[in-house]
Design a protein around this motif. Structure first.
Motif, mmCIF file in Angstrom:
data_model
loop_
_atom_site.group_PDB
_atom_site.id
_atom_site.type_symbol
_atom_site.label_atom_id
_atom_site.label_comp_id
_atom_site.label_asym_id
_atom_site.label_seq_id
_atom_site.Cartn_x
_atom_site.Cartn_y
_atom_site.Cartn_z
ATOM 1 N N PRO A 188 0.807 -1.222 0.000
ATOM 2 C CA PRO A 188 0.000 0.000 0.000
ATOM 3 C C PRO A 188 0.840 1.272 0.000
ATOM 4 O O PRO A 188 0.430 2.289 -0.534
ATOM 5 N N THR A 189 2.030 1.211 0.586
ATOM 6 C CA THR A 189 2.879 2.400 0.677
ATOM 7 C C THR A 189 3.797 2.574 -0.532
ATOM 8 O O THR A 189 4.545 3.546 -0.591
ATOM 9 N N ALA A 190 3.751 1.668 -1.513
ATOM 10 C CA ALA A 190 4.612 1.771 -2.698
ATOM 11 C C ALA A 190 4.227 2.997 -3.516
ATOM 12 O O ALA A 190 3.062 3.348 -3.623
ATOM 13 N N ILE A 191 5.231 3.632 -4.093
ATOM 14 C CA ILE A 191 4.990 4.813 -4.921
ATOM 15 C C ILE A 191 5.460 4.592 -6.350
ATOM 16 O O ILE A 191 5.588 5.523 -7.114
ATOM 17 N N HIS A 192 5.701 3.352 -6.723
ATOM 18 C CA HIS A 192 6.172 3.033 -8.070
ATOM 19 C C HIS A 192 5.115 3.367 -9.115
ATOM 20 O O HIS A 192 3.926 3.288 -8.857
ATOM 21 N N ALA A 193 5.593 3.708 -10.294
ATOM 22 C CA ALA A 193 4.683 4.022 -11.406
ATOM 23 C C ALA A 193 3.804 2.822 -11.721
ATOM 24 O O ALA A 193 4.246 1.678 -11.679
ATOM 25 N N VAL A 194 2.550 3.102 -12.007
ATOM 26 C CA VAL A 194 1.581 2.086 -12.417
ATOM 27 C C VAL A 194 1.149 2.459 -13.828
ATOM 28 O O VAL A 194 0.872 3.624 -14.102
ATOM 29 N N PRO A 195 1.105 1.494 -14.758
ATOM 30 C CA PRO A 195 0.685 1.848 -16.126
ATOM 31 C C PRO A 195 -0.685 2.508 -16.164
ATOM 32 O O PRO A 195 -1.567 2.174 -15.379
ATOM 33 N N ALA A 196 -0.839 3.456 -17.076
ATOM 34 C CA ALA A 196 -2.124 4.134 -17.261
ATOM 35 C C ALA A 196 -3.136 3.140 -17.813
ATOM 36 O O ALA A 196 -2.785 2.219 -18.553
ATOM 37 N N GLU A 197 -4.395 3.332 -17.442
ATOM 38 C CA GLU A 197 -5.486 2.567 -18.034
ATOM 39 C C GLU A 197 -5.923 3.343 -19.277
ATOM 40 O O GLU A 197 -6.369 4.485 -19.172
ATOM 41 N N LEU A 198 -5.765 2.732 -20.443
ATOM 42 C CA LEU A 198 -6.075 3.404 -21.699
ATOM 43 C C LEU A 198 -7.530 3.175 -22.080
ATOM 44 O O LEU A 198 -8.097 2.119 -21.806
ATOM 45 N N CYS A 199 -8.125 4.156 -22.718
ATOM 46 C CA CYS A 199 -9.489 4.013 -23.210
ATOM 47 C C CYS A 199 -9.519 4.488 -24.660
ATOM 48 O O CYS A 199 -8.479 4.783 -25.251
ATOM 49 N N GLU A 200 -10.685 4.577 -25.233
ATOM 50 C CA GLU A 200 -10.814 4.912 -26.650
ATOM 51 C C GLU A 200 -10.276 6.301 -26.979
ATOM 52 O O GLU A 200 -9.714 6.513 -28.043
ATOM 53 N N CYS A 201 -10.445 7.260 -26.074
ATOM 54 C CA CYS A 201 -10.033 8.627 -26.387
ATOM 55 C C CYS A 201 -9.301 9.304 -25.230
ATOM 56 O O CYS A 201 -9.363 10.519 -25.074
ATOM 57 N N GLY A 202 -8.584 8.525 -24.416
ATOM 58 C CA GLY A 202 -7.849 9.110 -23.304
ATOM 59 C C GLY A 202 -7.296 8.049 -22.377
ATOM 60 O O GLY A 202 -7.142 6.890 -22.755
#
Length: 169
Positions: free
Chosen positions: A7-21
């Motif tokens: 819970p305390t990790a601050i590592h980058a998490v991939p973005a959730e991509l959608c159709e237009c953002g």
């Protein structure tokens, strides 16, 4: 071997991509009883880090990093334009940015609130150009940087490419 995300990790998490953002994890909020909440600012490479205010708060302003802003200005024009009378107005080609919160339950018993910046582009061509150019950063990586390999417990799935634009626009 990568350790499970805590819970305390601050590592980058991939973005959730959608159709237009996209939706990008920015902040993890810890609420512990009557104590003011604590915040973990998630390392990511598209938006500026939220600023801490005073002892107990975080600014929820969502702004792109300077190099991303420059790219957007080059491709979409300035975020604010002026009409013939000199009055400024929002550039309608610019993406809309808003916040989304979601509770998360961890195997350790911790409960956090995850805050996401949701970005919806006004047209598919602009989104595809942005997505292509900033692909590594949206995946939580860039040249020489490693991404976090896993989530402790998956959040509710929103579909492979959830449409955020309907809610935002």
């Amino acid at each position: 071997m990568t350790a499970p995300l805590q819970p305390t990790a601050i590592h980058a998490v991939p973005a959730e991509l959608c159709e237009c953002g996209f939706r990008l994890l920015m902040i993890r909020q810890f609420n512990v009883g009557a104590v003011p909440p604590a915040f973990a600012i998630i390392d990511q490479r598209v938006m500026r880090m939220p600023q801490r205010l005073g002892r107990h708060g975080v600014s929820f302003a969502a702004t792109f990093l300077p190099e991303v802003m420059s790219w957007l200005i080059d491709h979409l024009g300035r975020p604010s334009l002026h009409d013939e009378t000199g009055r400024s107005y929002r550039n309608p080609r610019w993406p809309v940015v808003c916040w989304h919160d979601q509770e998360r339950y961890w195997p350790s018993g911790a409960v956090t609130v995850e805050w996401f910046a949701e970005v919806a582009f006004q047209d598919h061509a602009s989104w595809m150009a942005f997505r292509t150019h900033w692909q590594e950063r949206l995946h939580g990586t860039e040249a020489g940087a490693g991404a976090c390999a896993g989530e402790a417990e998956p959040r509710a799935q929103h579909g492979k490419e959830k449409e955020f634009a309907d809610d935002v626009l």
